[in-house]
Design a protein around this motif. Structure first.
Motif, PDB file in Angstrom:
ATOM      1  N   VAL A 127      55.007  46.963  47.515  1.00 46.44           N
ATOM      2  CA  VAL A 127      53.810  46.138  47.608  1.00 46.44           C
ATOM      3  C   VAL A 127      52.594  46.989  47.277  1.00 46.44           C
ATOM      4  CG1 VAL A 127      52.372  44.759  49.162  1.00 46.44           C
ATOM      5  CG2 VAL A 127      54.857  44.651  49.339  1.00 46.44           C
ATOM      6  N   GLY A 128      51.689  46.424  46.512  1.00 51.24           N
ATOM      7  CA  GLY A 128      50.464  47.123  46.153  1.00 51.24           C
ATOM      8  C   GLY A 128      49.528  46.199  45.404  1.00 51.24           C
ATOM      9  N   ARG A 129      48.532  46.792  44.788  1.00 51.87           N
ATOM     10  CA  ARG A 129      47.562  46.026  43.995  1.00 51.87           C
ATOM     11  C   ARG A 129      47.872  46.202  42.521  1.00 51.87           C
ATOM     12  NH1 ARG A 129      44.881  42.743  47.250  1.00 51.87           N
ATOM     13  NH2 ARG A 129      44.377  43.725  49.202  1.00 51.87           N
ATOM     14  N   PHE A 130      47.668  45.142  41.759  1.00 51.94           N
ATOM     15  CA  PHE A 130      47.834  45.235  40.316  1.00 51.94           C
ATOM     16  C   PHE A 130      46.583  45.861  39.714  1.00 51.94           C
ATOM     17  CE2 PHE A 130      46.658  43.051  36.295  1.00 51.94           C
ATOM     18  CZ  PHE A 130      47.434  43.841  35.478  1.00 51.94           C
ATOM     19  N   GLU A 131      46.786  46.911  38.922  1.00 53.32           N
ATOM     20  CA  GLU A 131      45.704  47.566  38.202  1.00 53.32           C
ATOM     21  C   GLU A 131      46.140  47.778  36.762  1.00 53.32           C
ATOM     22  OE1 GLU A 131      42.653  48.175  39.214  1.00 53.32           O
ATOM     23  OE2 GLU A 131      43.021  47.569  41.274  1.00 53.32           O
ATOM     24  N   ALA A 132      45.182  47.878  35.875  1.00 56.87           N
ATOM     25  CA  ALA A 132      45.473  48.124  34.473  1.00 56.87           C
ATOM     26  C   ALA A 132      44.601  49.272  33.982  1.00 56.87           C
ATOM     27  CB  ALA A 132      45.195  46.875  33.647  1.00 56.87           C
ATOM     28  N   CYS A 145      47.839  49.435  30.057  1.00 55.14           N
ATOM     29  CA  CYS A 145      49.138  49.599  30.721  1.00 55.14           C
ATOM     30  C   CYS A 145      49.093  48.981  32.109  1.00 55.14           C
ATOM     31  CB  CYS A 145      49.483  51.079  30.842  1.00 55.14           C
ATOM     32  SG  CYS A 145      49.641  51.888  29.239  1.00 55.14           S
ATOM     33  N   PRO A 146      50.119  48.193  32.471  1.00 56.91           N
ATOM     34  CA  PRO A 146      50.156  47.579  33.804  1.00 56.91           C
ATOM     35  C   PRO A 146      50.720  48.535  34.861  1.00 56.91           C
ATOM     36  CG  PRO A 146      52.007  46.823  32.508  1.00 56.91           C
ATOM     37  CD  PRO A 146      51.202  47.722  31.617  1.00 56.91           C
ATOM     38  N   TYR A 147      50.064  48.596  36.015  1.00 61.14           N
ATOM     39  CA  TYR A 147      50.492  49.452  37.113  1.00 61.14           C
ATOM     40  C   TYR A 147      50.457  48.687  38.417  1.00 61.14           C
ATOM     41  CZ  TYR A 147      49.931  53.610  34.197  1.00 61.14           C
ATOM     42  OH  TYR A 147      50.048  54.548  33.215  1.00 61.14           O
ATOM     43  N   LEU A 148      51.352  49.080  39.320  1.00 58.33           N
ATOM     44  CA  LEU A 148      51.273  48.663  40.702  1.00 58.33           C
ATOM     45  C   LEU A 148      50.800  49.906  41.459  1.00 58.33           C
ATOM     46  CD1 LEU A 148      53.817  46.686  42.770  1.00 58.33           C
ATOM     47  CD2 LEU A 148      52.891  48.782  43.657  1.00 58.33           C
ATOM     48  N   VAL A 149      49.695  49.783  42.186  1.00 55.45           N
ATOM     49  CA  VAL A 149      49.127  50.895  42.931  1.00 55.45           C
ATOM     50  C   VAL A 149      49.343  50.607  44.414  1.00 55.45           C
ATOM     51  CG1 VAL A 149      47.076  52.268  43.382  1.00 55.45           C
ATOM     52  CG2 VAL A 149      47.413  51.245  41.120  1.00 55.45           C
ATOM     53  N   THR A 150      50.106  51.482  45.079  1.00 55.06           N
ATOM     54  CA  THR A 150      50.413  51.284  46.497  1.00 55.06           C
ATOM     55  C   THR A 150      49.215  51.701  47.360  1.00 55.06           C
ATOM     56  OG1 THR A 150      51.349  53.490  46.772  1.00 55.06           O
ATOM     57  CG2 THR A 150      52.850  51.733  46.102  1.00 55.06           C
ATOM     58  N   HIS A 172      50.916  55.419  41.716  1.00 55.86           N
ATOM     59  CA  HIS A 172      50.842  54.472  40.602  1.00 55.86           C
ATOM     60  C   HIS A 172      52.226  54.312  39.995  1.00 55.86           C
ATOM     61  CE1 HIS A 172      46.972  56.621  40.882  1.00 55.86           C
ATOM     62  NE2 HIS A 172      46.497  55.400  40.819  1.00 55.86           N
ATOM     63  N   TYR A 173      52.706  53.093  39.925  1.00 51.15           N
ATOM     64  CA  TYR A 173      53.990  52.777  39.307  1.00 51.15           C
ATOM     65  C   TYR A 173      53.734  51.976  38.032  1.00 51.15           C
ATOM     66  CZ  TYR A 173      56.385  54.073  43.635  1.00 51.15           C
ATOM     67  OH  TYR A 173      56.872  54.741  44.718  1.00 51.15           O
ATOM     68  N   TRP A 219      44.688  41.874  42.524  1.00 52.15           N
ATOM     69  CA  TRP A 219      45.521  41.006  43.353  1.00 52.15           C
ATOM     70  C   TRP A 219      46.645  41.816  43.975  1.00 52.15           C
ATOM     71  CZ3 TRP A 219      46.771  35.566  40.993  1.00 52.15           C
ATOM     72  CH2 TRP A 219      45.576  34.860  40.793  1.00 52.15           C
ATOM     73  N   LYS A 220      47.021  41.450  45.182  1.00 53.60           N
ATOM     74  CA  LYS A 220      48.139  42.086  45.863  1.00 53.60           C
ATOM     75  C   LYS A 220      49.425  41.501  45.288  1.00 53.60           C
ATOM     76  CE  LYS A 220      49.703  43.247  50.496  1.00 53.60           C
ATOM     77  NZ  LYS A 220      49.457  43.062  51.934  1.00 53.60           N
ATOM     78  N   ILE A 221      50.333  42.391  44.872  1.00 55.29           N
ATOM     79  CA  ILE A 221      51.587  41.950  44.273  1.00 55.29           C
ATOM     80  C   ILE A 221      52.758  42.663  44.945  1.00 55.29           C
ATOM     81  CG2 ILE A 221      50.599  41.358  42.026  1.00 55.29           C
ATOM     82  CD1 ILE A 221      51.654  44.037  40.959  1.00 55.29           C
ATOM     83  N   GLN A 222      53.945  42.093  44.770  1.00 54.32           N
ATOM     84  CA  GLN A 222      55.178  42.704  45.259  1.00 54.32           C
ATOM     85  C   GLN A 222      56.156  42.778  44.108  1.00 54.32           C
ATOM     86  OE1 GLN A 222      56.968  41.248  48.926  1.00 54.32           O
ATOM     87  NE2 GLN A 222      58.969  41.246  47.923  1.00 54.32           N
ATOM     88  N   ALA A 223      56.698  43.975  43.872  1.00 55.66           N
ATOM     89  CA  ALA A 223      57.701  44.173  42.832  1.00 55.66           C
ATOM     90  C   ALA A 223      59.050  44.396  43.497  1.00 55.66           C
ATOM     91  CB  ALA A 223      57.335  45.363  41.958  1.00 55.66           C
ATOM     92  N   ASN A 224      60.033  43.647  43.078  1.00 53.22           N
ATOM     93  CA  ASN A 224      61.403  43.800  43.571  1.00 53.22           C
ATOM     94  C   ASN A 224      62.228  44.406  42.444  1.00 53.22           C
ATOM     95  OD1 ASN A 224      60.671  42.405  45.941  1.00 53.22           O
ATOM     96  ND2 ASN A 224      61.010  40.470  44.901  1.00 53.22           N
ATOM     97  N   GLY A 225      62.765  45.579  42.671  1.00 58.85           N
ATOM     98  CA  GLY A 225      63.542  46.226  41.621  1.00 58.85           C
ATOM     99  C   GLY A 225      63.889  47.647  41.972  1.00 58.85           C
TER     100      GLY A 225
END
Length: 147
Positions: A61-66, A70-75, A80-81, A108-114
């Protein structure tokens, strides 16, 4: 009736063999199958490898940043993922490449499952220059949690 009795006997033999493997000793089941310590060690190795793989699979879970297109999930801890398989639209939002489906806007707060993994850059450049793309999430799904 004979089938049910055969299933019960087979289930008991499997349970006895499994208990012997868990104990790590030599077990001879009613079926005549014998396991040795080497077999138990191999089972332990497989179990450890499966456990490590399960640890890599996560709900992150984290915030979506670009950055740099490039798309990243920042916890919340600041890691940075990079999100391969996802793209940034003209409006700066996160989209899935293959389906084109909208997921989230920046912040936005997002959740990545993987599966999360590390891929070193090894003296090569990427178009993702701000954060690099070492930490990645091979996401099966990404959801917006709140906006």
């Amino acid at each position: 009736m004979r089938i049910a009795q055969a299933r019960k006997t087979r289930s008991l033999a499997v349970a006895v063999a499994a208990a012997g493997l868990l104990a790590g000793g030599v077990t001879t089941a009613a079926t005549g199958i014998a396991t040795t310590d080497k077999a138990a060690e191999k089972t332990d190795t497989v179990t450890v490898a499966a456990a490590e793989q399960l640890q890599k699979r996560a709900r992150i879970v984290g915030r979506f940043e670009a950055r740099d297109t490039c798309p990243y999930l920042v916890t919340s801890s600041g890691r940075h993922y990079y999100l391969p398989g996802y793209t940034i639209g003209g409006n700066g939002a996160l989209y899935k490449k293959s389906t084109g489906g909208f997921i989230a806007h920046r912040g936005w707060k997002i959740q990545a499952n993987g599966t999360k993994y590390y891929k070193p850059l090894e003296r090569r450049t990427t178009h993702c220059t701000t954060w690099g793309d070492q930490w990645r999430i091979k996401a099966k799904s990404i959801y917006a949690l709140e906006h």
